[in-house]
Design a protein around this motif. Structure first.
Motif, mmCIF file in Angstrom:
data_model
loop_
_atom_site.group_PDB
_atom_site.id
_atom_site.type_symbol
_atom_site.label_atom_id
_atom_site.label_comp_id
_atom_site.label_asym_id
_atom_site.label_seq_id
_atom_site.Cartn_x
_atom_site.Cartn_y
_atom_site.Cartn_z
ATOM 1 N N PHE A 221 0.834 -1.232 0.053
ATOM 2 C CA PHE A 221 0.080 -0.176 0.183
ATOM 3 C C PHE A 221 0.937 1.381 0.003
ATOM 4 O O PHE A 221 1.734 1.331 0.687
ATOM 5 C CB PHE A 221 -0.798 0.019 1.155
ATOM 6 N N LYS A 222 0.930 2.085 -1.055
ATOM 7 C CA LYS A 222 1.625 3.283 -1.224
ATOM 8 C C LYS A 222 1.195 4.286 0.032
ATOM 9 O O LYS A 222 2.008 4.919 0.520
ATOM 10 C CB LYS A 222 1.160 4.007 -2.439
ATOM 11 N N LYS A 223 -0.150 4.299 0.363
ATOM 12 C CA LYS A 223 -0.541 5.108 1.491
ATOM 13 C C LYS A 223 -0.966 4.082 2.711
ATOM 14 O O LYS A 223 -2.287 3.995 2.842
ATOM 15 C CB LYS A 223 -1.610 6.005 1.180
ATOM 16 N N ASP A 224 -0.285 3.574 3.407
ATOM 17 C CA ASP A 224 -0.754 2.679 4.439
ATOM 18 C C ASP A 224 -0.849 3.360 6.042
ATOM 19 O O ASP A 224 0.195 4.083 6.330
ATOM 20 C CB ASP A 224 0.400 1.457 4.506
ATOM 21 N N PRO A 225 -2.136 3.361 6.215
ATOM 22 C CA PRO A 225 -2.182 4.082 7.497
ATOM 23 C C PRO A 225 -1.693 3.569 8.662
ATOM 24 O O PRO A 225 -1.700 4.408 9.796
ATOM 25 C CB PRO A 225 -3.995 4.086 7.676
ATOM 26 N N ARG A 226 -0.944 2.573 8.718
ATOM 27 C CA ARG A 226 -0.420 1.948 9.918
ATOM 28 C C ARG A 226 0.728 2.565 10.216
ATOM 29 O O ARG A 226 1.623 2.399 11.115
ATOM 30 C CB ARG A 226 -0.418 0.373 9.503
ATOM 31 N N ILE A 227 1.359 3.040 9.045
ATOM 32 C CA ILE A 227 3.103 3.412 9.146
ATOM 33 C C ILE A 227 3.282 4.855 9.898
ATOM 34 O O ILE A 227 2.229 5.970 9.621
ATOM 35 C CB ILE A 227 3.513 3.658 7.798
ATOM 36 N N THR A 228 4.165 4.984 10.736
ATOM 37 C CA THR A 228 4.498 5.993 11.444
ATOM 38 C C THR A 228 5.211 7.163 10.596
ATOM 39 O O THR A 228 5.388 6.844 9.621
ATOM 40 C CB THR A 228 5.308 5.539 12.593
ATOM 41 N N CYS A 229 5.325 8.358 11.191
ATOM 42 C CA CYS A 229 6.116 9.342 10.599
ATOM 43 C C CYS A 229 7.531 9.066 10.152
ATOM 44 O O CYS A 229 8.077 8.991 9.115
ATOM 45 C CB CYS A 229 5.888 10.640 11.183
ATOM 46 N N ILE A 230 8.339 8.493 11.265
ATOM 47 C CA ILE A 230 9.538 7.859 11.017
ATOM 48 C C ILE A 230 9.549 6.677 10.308
ATOM 49 O O ILE A 230 10.450 6.344 9.628
ATOM 50 C CB ILE A 230 10.473 7.803 12.461
ATOM 51 N N GLY A 231 8.427 5.946 10.329
ATOM 52 C CA GLY A 231 8.143 4.737 9.581
ATOM 53 C C GLY A 231 8.389 4.978 8.109
ATOM 54 O O GLY A 231 8.955 4.129 7.369
ATOM 55 N N TRP A 232 7.728 6.105 7.484
ATOM 56 C CA TRP A 232 7.887 6.314 6.424
ATOM 57 C C TRP A 232 9.401 6.671 5.641
ATOM 58 O O TRP A 232 9.563 6.269 4.545
ATOM 59 C CB TRP A 232 6.910 7.544 6.096
ATOM 60 N N PHE A 233 9.987 7.197 6.487
ATOM 61 C CA PHE A 233 11.469 7.637 6.249
ATOM 62 C C PHE A 233 12.172 6.539 6.290
ATOM 63 O O PHE A 233 13.073 6.119 5.092
ATOM 64 C CB PHE A 233 12.088 8.418 7.102
ATOM 65 N N ILE A 234 12.171 5.374 7.303
ATOM 66 C CA ILE A 234 13.303 4.341 7.236
ATOM 67 C C ILE A 234 12.726 3.309 6.456
ATOM 68 O O ILE A 234 13.470 2.559 5.690
ATOM 69 C CB ILE A 234 13.029 3.768 8.755
ATOM 70 N N ARG A 235 11.315 3.199 5.790
ATOM 71 C CA ARG A 235 10.904 2.455 4.876
ATOM 72 C C ARG A 235 11.430 2.822 3.511
ATOM 73 O O ARG A 235 11.727 1.866 2.559
ATOM 74 C CB ARG A 235 9.456 2.088 4.952
#
Length: 263
Positions: free
Chosen positions: A150-164
């Motif tokens: 999912f390109k816009k996964d609501p489960r991902i945190t802010c820092i999570g977007w960066f590290i992923r």
């Protein structure tokens, strides 16, 4: 006269009996097992060269790790962990400050020949117990096939977007390399739920030790559908070699920095 003849006859009988008693009858000796004791005739021994029998060899199926030696991969992993430890500590602190829960995320994955092991990642999502957690709609997956993305996964945190985006969340898998669960280059370890739905052709990607990066990762990552991923993995397994692994490791650096297909 008759008496003298009888005495002489008796003496002859006694003498004959005496000789029989002193000289036993010769009985031919036999070998054990009632085999006649017949010595073979002397023959001249000749050295005969052993005959070489030609046998057809069936081509054996290529198996086992044929890429970069595992020991070399483990040494590189240990070196990377030491060099990247400041980055890992900083990211771990940010994860801890943003959301509650463990810094690391562990999951049971399927590796070589169906062997299961625990894979480690830096946690990039909210925990289900967090009020901000929201499950995505499976119908909105941006990737078709067994492995959904999912390109816009609501489960991902802010820092999570960066590290992923820059695959920093995958760095703890260097510990899996040290533990011989994974190697640096190979097919990505699959989920148990995915493997249970594999076709016979798709199971071919389990014939090699899973890796941190591979042909699929440098070819587009999540932008490639699952069928294409399986095809790339099977191509890698067929052509696996130390030089190919070194090439893929160098290609991984620009692929990670450009973050193509990373979400």
């Amino acid at each position: 006269m008759a008496i003298q003849f009888i005495d002489r006859t008796n003496k002859n009988i006694i003498a004959q009996a005496y000789r029989i008693a002193l000289i036993p009858e010769r009985v031919p000796k036999r070998m054990p097992g009632n085999v006649p004791n017949r010595m073979p005739k002397a023959t001249t021994s000749k050295t005969v060269a052993p005959k070489t029998v030609a046998t057809k060899r069936t081509p054996s199926k290529k198996c086992g790790h044929r890429g970069l030696p595992l020991v070399v991969g483990q040494l590189l992993s240990l070196t990377m962990l030491v060099l990247l430890s400041p980055l890992l500590l900083t990211v771990a602190l940010l994860i801890r400050l943003e959301s509650r829960g463990s810094v690391f995320y562990s999951q049971l994955r399927v590796g070589e020949n169906g062997r299961r092991f625990t894979m480690y990642k830096l946690r990039s999502m909210y925990l289900p117990t967090d009020p901000r957690f929201k499950a995505p709609d499976p119908a909105k997956s941006n990737r078709q096939g067994l492995c959904q993305k999912f390109k816009k996964d609501p489960r991902i945190t802010c820092i999570g977007w960066f590290i992923r985006k820059y695959s920093i969340d995958e760095l703890p898998q260097l510990f899996n390399v040290l533990n011989d669960d994974m190697c640096l280059v190979g097919p990505r370890p699959a989920l148990i739920s995915e493997v249970e739905q594999y076709s016979h052709q798709q199971q071919a990607r389990l014939h090699a030790k899973p890796g941190l990066t591979g042909l699929w990762q440098v070819s587009g990552r999540a932008d490639i559908n699952f069928e294409q991923q399986v095809e790339l993995d099977t191509q890698y397994i067929a052509k696996q070699s130390p030089w190919l692994d070194i090439k893929l490791l160098f290609l991984t650096v620009p692929a990670v920095l450009m973050a193509k297909g990373a979400y």
